[in-house]
Design a protein around this motif. Structure first.
Motif: not given
Length: 706
Positions: A80-86, A188-190, A211-216, A699-702
């Motif tokens: 949990s303390a590692l860097p996040r992307f999106a 859940l992100g943009i 499961g994962r889905r992108s809309y990049t 990126s903003v994610s919940w």
């Protein structure tokens, strides 16, 4: 260069402030007892009540499980303390921050370890080889963080003899615990959304679904520099794991992965365009058996497949380039523990069907829709391994793997056989408490080629079977390392020197006009040669109660030499990078806030420049400089991630803001040389043009876990 050094110093100063704040805290609590109950990775502390007695445990140590012995292990339960992307923690992005793993530019989905090409690395997902570990452009890996339990890299090729089929190996294991509770976690992100469901079936069986889905596509289009190329892209992937503890001595794990990527690209104002689509699937079933307290056995069946299809078009020409590879295999291993002595024996078998890239085009008004050649191969490899304690402080690891290879001919392709011993030897000397020296040597024969279609590892790369004209690759690898720890294991240091000598490495050199020609033959554009790579790696990591971080640096060189290229003279490999620097830090100022940052700097990759332009037979002909004789600009970027936890217990919920490439530096994907017409001077000119995919990506994610 001044700006780059300024950013580097600012980032180092930021890490220094984090370290200072850590040092000003009260004395750190000692590491928890390994026998104590494990706590959830997303909590700072948790109370365990046993008959009215309350026992407090502190936050677990760094998720960087080990950086010693040329290996690196990432435990996702502590990540949990590692860097996040999106909004998510991508294990492949963390892996690229390790020493010896080259920083890949945007648009490059390859993995490059110690000067290897992308095809010289083996990635195993639950015992099965995975031929597409990243989605297009390297945005995401195919590994859903909620589904993965551990992620281990062996840079020496011989870290585990049963998996040492290629010079560097990544072993990915999915979650397989039983006795779990119902739950769902994800984000859940943009840019993309993903989720993992934990479903207990019985007390001894559990099911994990992801499961994962992108809309990049819309985001890349909005953030790309104006006037640049048009790109539309989307991805989706799914994972399932069934873990069943049959009895006290047998456990069955069944895994499945499926990924689907599709993209459309237009270059040069519509004059050149293309579509790319590929599917990757992996399935495996593993049975682990405890025959006795000192004897363990493992059997695995797997199936892996990758299908790609590239469609390209330019003025008056269109072409398709399909390719595929499929594996059906079996693995067996048995391990014995006799005191400090450890023994292992087993075998591997793989039946592989390869259809290398075949061009179907309408060049010259003639359509060609043939399927191209098909290669059916068999690979068998028994192995023996032993860990022998020579003295109290000196340990020897010795192993021998013998590979047998058979290519079945079909009339167009001649049959081919090959066999090769593959020894591995290492010595581990504990110099003093907390410090060790390790020397290793490995010899590996690789019975599969990955053919790069460009200077970057794109999803148009394809696989090729060894033949008489393109024999198997051979690699000698030697390494010497020093590893030390201090401050109760919170501070770690590693320094390694390595040398690799590679034989029969492939290089692909086919021009576009040759690829769309109906007389195109793959092997006439494949060149076999030798390679050499050597360097030094350094890493310092610190794991504290509030601050975690590391600095890694690699000084390396990787060269290739082919009789048919560059007049037979050595030239830099495409991903040869003299300097590769990574800094990562995460800080938790309170229970609700998590801050992390990543800075990377790397020398620019090599490419072949256009030198001049002339007209011959009514067509433009380009004159090129020396092979890989030019360099892209140095690559660097700064990423920032901020997470605010709305709630931590009993369930988790938070908002994450991520900024990729914070200061919007334009790292070019590649350089082209378009022809421009000067109508006033009545002359043609060529000028280099740098192609960028994007600048800054917000990126903003919940983030949630119930």
């Amino acid at each position: 260069m001044t700006n780059t050094l300024t950013r580097l110093l600012l980032t180092a100063a930021l890490c220094g402030l984090f370290l200072l704040s850590e040092a000003q805290e009260r004395n750190a609590v000692s590491a928890p007892d390994p026998a104590a109950p494990r706590m959830p990775a997303d909590s700072i502390s948790r109370d365990y009540r046993l008959d009215g007695v309350v026992i407090g445990t502190q936050r677990p140590p760094s998720p960087l499980g080990s950086i010693a012995e040329g290996r690196f292990r990432l435990l996702m339960r502590n990540s949990s303390a590692l860097p996040r992307f999106a909004g998510s923690i991508d294990p492949m992005r963390i892996l690229q921050l390790m020493p010896g793993v080259q920083t890949a530019a945007e648009g490059n989905s390859g993995l490059y370890v110690r000067g290897n090409d992308a095809g010289q690395n083996l990635i195993l997902l639950n015992q099965a080889p995975l031929y597409a570990h990243a989605h297009l452009l390297g945005f995401f890996s195919v590994f859903n963080p909620g589904q993965v339990a551990s992620f281990e890299l062996s840079k020496t090729g011989g870290g585990r003899i049963e998996t040492a089929m290629q010079p560097a190996t990544v072993v990915v294991q999915s979650r397989e615990e039983t006795g779990v509770r119902w739950g769902v976690e994800g984000d859940l992100g943009i840019i993309a959304s993903q989720a993992t469901v934990t479903a207990p079936l019985t007390d001894r069986a559990a099911l994990f679904l992801s499961g994962r889905r992108s809309y990049t596509g819309w985001l890349i289009g909005a953030l790309s520099p104006k006037g640049e190329d048009d790109l539309n892209y989307r991805l989706q992937d799914y994972d399932a794991t069934l873990a069943w503890q049959i009895d006290d001595h047998n456990k069955l794990i069944v895994n499945s992965h499926y990924g689907d990527d599709r993209t459309h690209i237009t270059y040069n104002e519509g004059l050149l365009g293309g579509r790319l689509q590929w599917y990757a699937s992996v399935s495996s079933a593993t049975l682990r058996s405890e025959l006795s307290p000192t004897t363990h056995m493992e059997n695995a069946l797997y199936y892996s497949r990758l299908d790609t299809r590239l469609t390209a078009s330019t003025t008056g020409i269109s072409a398709q380039a399909p390719s595929s590879i499929g594996d059906l295999g079996y693995k067996h291993s048995t391990r014995w523990h006799i005191g400090r002595l450890q023994l292992a024996a087993g075998l591997q078998y793989a039946y592989r069907r390869i259809r290398p890239q075949h061009i179907a085009s309408d060049y010259g008004g003639i359509a060609d829709a043939g399927r191209g050649p098909r290669y059916d191969t068999h690979e068998l490899a028994p192995f023996l391994a032993a860990t022998i304690p020579l003295t109290h402080s000196l340990t020897c690891d010795a192993a021998l793997r013998y590979g047998f290879y058979l290519l079945q001919g079909d009339g167009r392709i001649a049959s081919y056989r090959h066999a090769s011993p593959q020894p591995s030897l290492s010595l581990d000397w504990q110099v003093a408490r907390g410090s060790r020296l390790r020397a290793s040597y490995n010899y590996i024969t690789q019975y599969i080629h990955k053919v790069p279609s460009s200077n970057i590892s794109f999803s148009t790369d394809f696989w090729m079977a060894p033949t008489r004209r393109t024999p198997p690759q051979h690699t000698h690898h030697a390494a010497l390392g020093y590893f030390a720890e201090a401050a109760g294991g919170r501070l770690n240091f590693s320094a390694e020197a390595y040398y690799q000598r590679m034989y029969r490495v492939l290089e692909y050199n086919a021009p576009l006009t040759g690829m769309v020609n109906n007389r195109y033959e793959l092997e006439q554009y494949l060149h076999s040669g030798d390679g050499e790579a050597y360097g030094m790696e350094f890493m310092v990591s610190y794991a504290g109660r509030k601050f975690n971080g590391w600095i890694s640096y690699t000084l390396g060189k990787s060269v290739r030499q082919f009789a048919a290229l560059n007049n037979g003279l050595p030239f830099p490999a495409s991903l040869d990078r003299r300097h590769d620097l990574s800094l990562a830090a995460s800080y938790m100022p309170g229970e609700r806030w998590e801050l992390s940052t990543v800075f990377v700097y790397a020398s620019g990759g090599a490419y072949t420049p256009t030198r001049d332009l002339y007209i011959a037979g009514g067509s433009f002909v380009r004159g090129h400089g020396s092979y890989n004789g030019a360099r892209l600009p140095d690559y660097h970027r700064l990423d920032l991630s901020v997470t605010y936890w709305l709630r931590r217990k009993p369930w988790r919920s938070g908002i994450n803001l991520s900024l990729f490439n914070l200061y919007a530096h334009r790292n070019p994907l590649y350089i082209s040389w378009p022809v421009l017409v000067d109508e006033e001077k009545h002359e043609y000119q060529i000028h280099p043009r740098r192609h960028y995919l994007y600048t800054v990506i917000p990126s903003v994610s919940w983030i949630f876990k119930f």
